[in-house]
Design a protein around this motif. Structure first.
Motif, PDB file in Angstrom:
ATOM      1  N   SER A   1      -3.542  12.323   6.222  1.00 31.42           N
ATOM      2  CA  SER A   1      -2.503  11.495   5.979  1.00 31.42           C
ATOM      3  C   SER A   1      -1.147  12.257   6.275  1.00 31.42           C
ATOM      4  O   SER A   1      -1.333  13.407   6.136  1.00 31.42           O
TER       5      SER A   1
ATOM      6  N   ILE B   1      -0.775   7.925   1.802  1.00 27.11           N
ATOM      7  CA  ILE B   1      -2.151   7.533   1.806  1.00 27.11           C
ATOM      8  C   ILE B   1      -2.186   6.378   1.391  1.00 27.11           C
ATOM      9  O   ILE B   1      -1.783   5.532   0.315  1.00 27.11           O
TER      10      ILE B   1
ATOM     11  N   TRP C   1       1.129  18.606  -4.836  1.00 29.22           N
ATOM     12  CA  TRP C   1      -0.221  18.533  -4.248  1.00 29.22           C
ATOM     13  C   TRP C   1      -0.901  19.487  -4.361  1.00 29.22           C
ATOM     14  O   TRP C   1      -0.847  20.567  -3.997  1.00 29.22           O
TER      15      TRP C   1
ATOM     16  N   ARG D   1      -5.187   4.486  -2.250  1.00 32.73           N
ATOM     17  CA  ARG D   1      -5.436   5.626  -2.882  1.00 32.73           C
ATOM     18  C   ARG D   1      -6.488   5.469  -3.857  1.00 32.73           C
ATOM     19  O   ARG D   1      -7.472   6.199  -4.194  1.00 32.73           O
ATOM     20  N   GLU D   2      -6.329   4.413  -4.797  1.00 38.14           N
ATOM     21  CA  GLU D   2      -7.586   3.941  -5.870  1.00 38.14           C
ATOM     22  C   GLU D   2      -8.940   3.772  -5.019  1.00 38.14           C
ATOM     23  O   GLU D   2      -9.560   4.298  -5.783  1.00 38.14           O
TER      24      GLU D   2
ATOM     25  N   PRO E   1       1.727  12.723   0.957  1.00 44.37           N
ATOM     26  CA  PRO E   1       0.889  12.065  -0.359  1.00 44.37           C
ATOM     27  C   PRO E   1       1.754  10.630  -0.502  1.00 44.37           C
ATOM     28  O   PRO E   1       0.694   9.703  -0.943  1.00 44.37           O
TER      29      PRO E   1
ATOM     30  N   GLU F   1       0.591  -1.313   0.150  1.00 38.03           N
ATOM     31  CA  GLU F   1       0.085  -0.079   0.027  1.00 38.03           C
ATOM     32  C   GLU F   1       0.929   1.187  -0.040  1.00 38.03           C
ATOM     33  O   GLU F   1       0.446   2.270  -0.696  1.00 38.03           O
ATOM     34  N   THR F   2       2.061   1.349   0.695  1.00 33.86           N
ATOM     35  CA  THR F   2       2.752   2.390   1.063  1.00 33.86           C
ATOM     36  C   THR F   2       4.214   1.856   1.139  1.00 33.86           C
ATOM     37  O   THR F   2       4.308   0.638   1.304  1.00 33.86           O
TER      38      THR F   2
END
Lengths: 284, 154
Positions: A155, A161, A189, A164-165, A158, A23-24
């Motif tokens: 969050s 996050i 952003w 995201r989708e 960027p 995810e991140t």
């Protein structure tokens, strides 16, 4: 499903990792299924949004991880894990095919039934979006039962996050609003920068007929709850998901005691008016 | 046709301000439009005009050598951009850049300070509006400094 309903709540049951999605930079989402025949009473559709499992990396240790999938998906336990300490790093590193131990589901749930017929505010900060994701997905799937649905998410930046989708897709649903804010951003952003409570005035909702569900770091919970109270949302319709050091998950060991409550058994989701006074006490 | 005075006094920042008291502010105001990407002001410049956003979005940012500028806050409809005009040395501490097409009232800072000196009732009404914004932004900045979403192993 409560701890009392689980035959042997202290016994980890083997689940195989069938999917791992990054995810991140430090957070992954794992999908787990029981090893064939090893968990005869496995019923993933029985868990409720807001509940958690104790997830065990064999030989390393066990940590509580909220369920972040949709009960309606069935067949799989979904957990979003951030690699922070030794145990969570081992769990996050679990590749498809590896086996983890699972106890649960434990704990209280988001008040989805009470929220029906009202506007719904789902407010998350950081990894707190994961425990709210089952509630968000359930609410959006049953959108006709709710008023306006607002998803507010804060969050760090960027790159941090989550989902995201999905966030973008949720915002496209009729009757739903998604608002994001970041603590820090760069010039690329174009969205909001600031704290989560700042998003509340920009959302259309009827404060007297709303239910708010909050999940995130405790500082964020306190400030957001106060902002919601200031906007006119009654304390008895604000719910927070609390985090404490959970070990046994069945209300025996006392590690997660929070005043008169055990977070593992009485929470993690608790009504704000029940905990507000304790949230102001440093020693609790 | 609505006058600048009428539109200005309808701005959320001035909500509730007695029209007679607020009327002199119209003499300090002008209607402005900023394209996305356009700067309202830059760090270090004289803070001689502040802005009440009617519609749009403005970010406050700091430029850092060899890095992308850091965005500190985003300000939207109904809010005020620029507080440094109130305190000496009256110079901007940050850059302010529109990130969307933005319509705003620009108010001459020296003119507003003079009107407030002439009529302390007006000055007090302005302070009652500016102080909550200052407190809100200071509290938000302190929360952002906490980095509550960062990694904090138990």
């Amino acid at each position: 499903m409560s701890a009392a309903a689980i035959a042997e709540p202290m016994l980890p049951r083997p689940f195989r990792v069938v999917a791992s999605r990054r995810e991140t930079g430090d957070t992954v989402t794992l999908e787990l299924v029981p090893l064939a025949g090893s968990v005869p009473d496995f019923a993933p559709d029985q868990f409720k949004p807001g509940q958690f499992n104790m997830v065990y990396a064999f030989g390393v240790g066990e940590v509580p991880v909220s369920l972040s999938g949709d009960p309606a998906d069935g067949g799989r336990m979904v957990h979003t894990v951030r690699a922070v300490g030794a145990v969570s790093r081992a769990i996050a590193a679990a590749a498809p095919g590896s086996v983890l131990g699972v106890r649960g589901p434990f704990g209280s749930a988001w008040p989805m039934a009470e929220a029906e017929g009202r506007d719904l505010l789902l407010v998350a900060g950081g990894l707190g979006l994961a425990p709210l994701r089952p509630a968000i997905r359930q609410a959006l799937a049953r959108g006709e039962r709710f008023g306006r649905i607002a998803i507010l998410y804060g969050s760090r930046g960027p790159a941090e996050i989550l989902y995201r989708e999905e966030l973008a897709a949720w915002g496209q649903r009729p009757g739903a609003t998604v608002a994001l804010t970041l603590d820090h951003a760069d010039a690329a952003w174009e969205g909001h920068v600031g704290v989560v409570p700042d998003l509340i005035p920009g959302v259309s909702f009827d404060p007297r007929n709303s239910v708010a569900m909050l999940c995130g770091p405790e500082v964020m919970l306190r400030f957001t709850a106060r902002a919601l109270l200031g906007a006119g949302v009654p304390a008895e319709r604000i719910y927070v998901s609390m985090e404490r050091n959970m070990k046994c998950a069945v209300g025996l060991c006392g590690h997660c005691q929070f005043g008169g409550d055990f977070i593992c058994r009485d929470g993690a989701v608790l009504r704000y008016d029940r905990v507000a006074a304790r949230l102001a006490v440093r020693e609790v | 046709m609505e006058t600048l005075e009428h539109l200005l006094l309808e701005h959320p920042f001035l909500a509730g301000l007695d029209a007679a008291l607020g009327r002199p502010l119209a003499g300090c105001a002008r209607n402005l439009r900023f394209a996305a990407g356009e700067f309202l002001f830059r760090e270090g410049e004289p803070a001689d005009e502040f802005y009440l956003i009617r519609e749009g979005r403005v970010v406050l940012e700091l430029h850092v050598p060899a890095r992308s500028p850091l965005v500190i806050a985003a300000i939207g409809d109904g809010d005020i951009v620029g507080l440094s005009w109130l305190a000496p040395p009256h110079r901007w501490a940050f850059d302010a850049r529109a990130t969307a097409e933005t319509r705003a009232f620009g108010l001459g800072a020296g003119c507003v300070r003079e009107r407030c000196e002439e009529n302390h009732h007006l000055g007090y009404e302005m302070m009652k509006r500016i102080l909550p914004v200052t407190v809100r932004r200071m509290q938000a900045a302190r929360q952002q400094l906490l980095d509550v979403y960062g990694q904090h192993p138990a």
